[in-house]
Design an enzyme around this catalytic site. Structure first.
Site, PDB file in Angstrom:
ATOM      1  N   CYS A 298      46.327 -12.268  33.050  1.00 49.73           N
ATOM      2  CA  CYS A 298      47.973 -13.753  33.376  1.00 49.73           C
ATOM      3  C   CYS A 298      47.796 -14.486  31.978  1.00 49.73           C
ATOM      4  CB  CYS A 298      47.673 -14.957  34.396  1.00 49.73           C
ATOM      5  SG  CYS A 298      48.229 -13.876  35.970  1.00 49.73           S
TER       6      CYS A 298
ATOM      7  N   CYS B 296      52.975 -13.475  34.828  1.00 46.01           N
ATOM      8  CA  CYS B 296      52.215 -14.425  35.487  1.00 46.01           C
ATOM      9  C   CYS B 296      51.464 -15.209  34.650  1.00 46.01           C
ATOM     10  CB  CYS B 296      51.268 -13.771  36.158  1.00 46.01           C
ATOM     11  SG  CYS B 296      49.540 -13.024  35.933  1.00 46.01           S
TER      12      CYS B 296
END
Ligand SMILES: *[C@@H]1O[C@H](CO)[C@@H](O)[C@H](O)[C@H]1NC(C)=O
Ligand SMILES: *[C@@H]1O[C@H](CO)[C@@H](O)[C@H](O)[C@H]1NC(C)=O
Ligand SMILES: *[C@@H]1O[C@H](CO)[C@@H](O)[C@H](O)[C@H]1NC(C)=O
Length: 291
Positions: free
Chosen positions: A96, A177
């Site tokens: 992420c 993300c």
């Protein structure tokens, strides 16, 4: 004629010339990149051996799925779904907070990603690495690739190259993300273009449940023109869409890191003088603080 009238006329003429140049660009046509199999399979081995040795992919199998998707279909009729088996054979996990999206800022994106070091762009994924800058299409009658001529990218939604990138972009955006960064070009009209890969595929595939912040950075050329910004032009539309879908966002014009990177490539630009002076001042402050 007033000087503003002259200015507008010059602007209109410039646009007209640019339009002609754009139309002209679609003329040259190329066939499938020669040695495509060796390039694709070689890049795959390069990636799983040197870039990310933790990946256990079968490069030959990936190639077989790719070939199956392309060569038994007519040159302009490969849908994104036709690549599903290939994508299934190369699913990659992503960390992420590193996703970098861009539109019409390719050169700067490369410099930025190289300097900051931790960004992941589509070109850093296995599929992006393998197919970057290649062209391919099948042949209508026989099986195999057409090495003499492929349709233009714009020829249709089911263009084999476009379909692969569309699916790759969609997968990439779906996995995004944490904090993501979007690098846009403030020196062109429609910096946020609904027809671009970012505007047509990636934006719609971002998941507000997975993405914490969409951090937009608008970079203009050092010498201008200054056409769009966080508060002007199509970027306001992008922010509107992000807001309506429940994303948190930030937007920065002329991010300092980007300015410095641009100035390092072209230090003589007048706008770089103040950038460098600021940088020197900051460095001096840092040195003082550390003493
Ligand atoms: C903006 O787009 C123009 C035209 O494609 C390009 O020449 C320029 O380098 C881009 N600027 C930035 C900052 O990426
Ligand atoms: C390759 O594509 C071109 C353009 O679509 C077509 O005219 C030509 O016949 C194709 N070549 C073969 C061998 O199919
Ligand atoms: C994510 O972006 C927001 C807004 O720019 C920032 O406040 C926050 O520190 C960032 N988080 C991470 C983990 O980078």
């Amino acid at each position: 004629m007033t000087s503003s009238g002259t200015f507008i006329m010059i602007k209109v003429m410039t646009w007209f010339i640019m339009l002609l140049l754009c139309l002209d660009q679609s003329v040259p046509q190329f066939g499938t990149t020669p040695n495509i199999k060796h390039i694709v399979v070689g890049r795959c081995y390069h990636y799983i051996t040197l870039v990310d040795p933790s990946l256990r992919f079968d490069c030959e199998e990936i190639w077989r799925h790719f070939e199956e998707a392309v060569i038994h279909r007519s040159s302009c009729n490969v849908a994104a779904e036709d690549y599903h088996q290939m994508f299934d054979a190369m699913q990659q996990p992503w960390p992420c907070d590193r996703f970098l999206f861009w539109s019409k800022t390719r050169a700067l994106m490369h410099v930025y990603a190289a300097a900051v070091g931790h960004f992941w762009t589509l070109e850093d994924t296995l599929v992006g690495f393998m197919f970057n800058d290649l062209i391919w299409c099948g042949q209508d009658e026989e099986s195999g690739f057409n090495f003499s001529s492929c349709p233009e990218w714009s020829a249709g939604r089911n263009h084999p190259v476009y379909s692969l990138w569309r699916q790759a972009s969609q997968n990439f955006a779906e996995m995004a993300c944490g904090n993501i960064t979007v690098l846009l070009n403030g020196s062109i009209p429609n910096a946020f273009n609904r027809k671009s890969m970012f505007g047509s595929v990636e934006l719609d595939s971002l998941n507000p449940q997975r993405v914490d912040h969409v951090n937009i950075k608008v970079a203009t050329n050092l010498q201008g023109p200054y056409i769009e910004s966080c508060s002007r032009g199509s970027i306001a539309d992008l922010i509107q869409i992000l807001q309506s879908r429940g994303f948190r966002w930030t937007c920065i014009d002329n991010d300092q890191t980007l300015m410095i990177l641009q100035c390092l490539q072209d230090p003589k630009q007048p706008s770089c003088q103040s950038t460098f002076e600021q940088l020197v001042a900051q460095t001096q402050t840092l040195i003082h603080l550390n003493q």
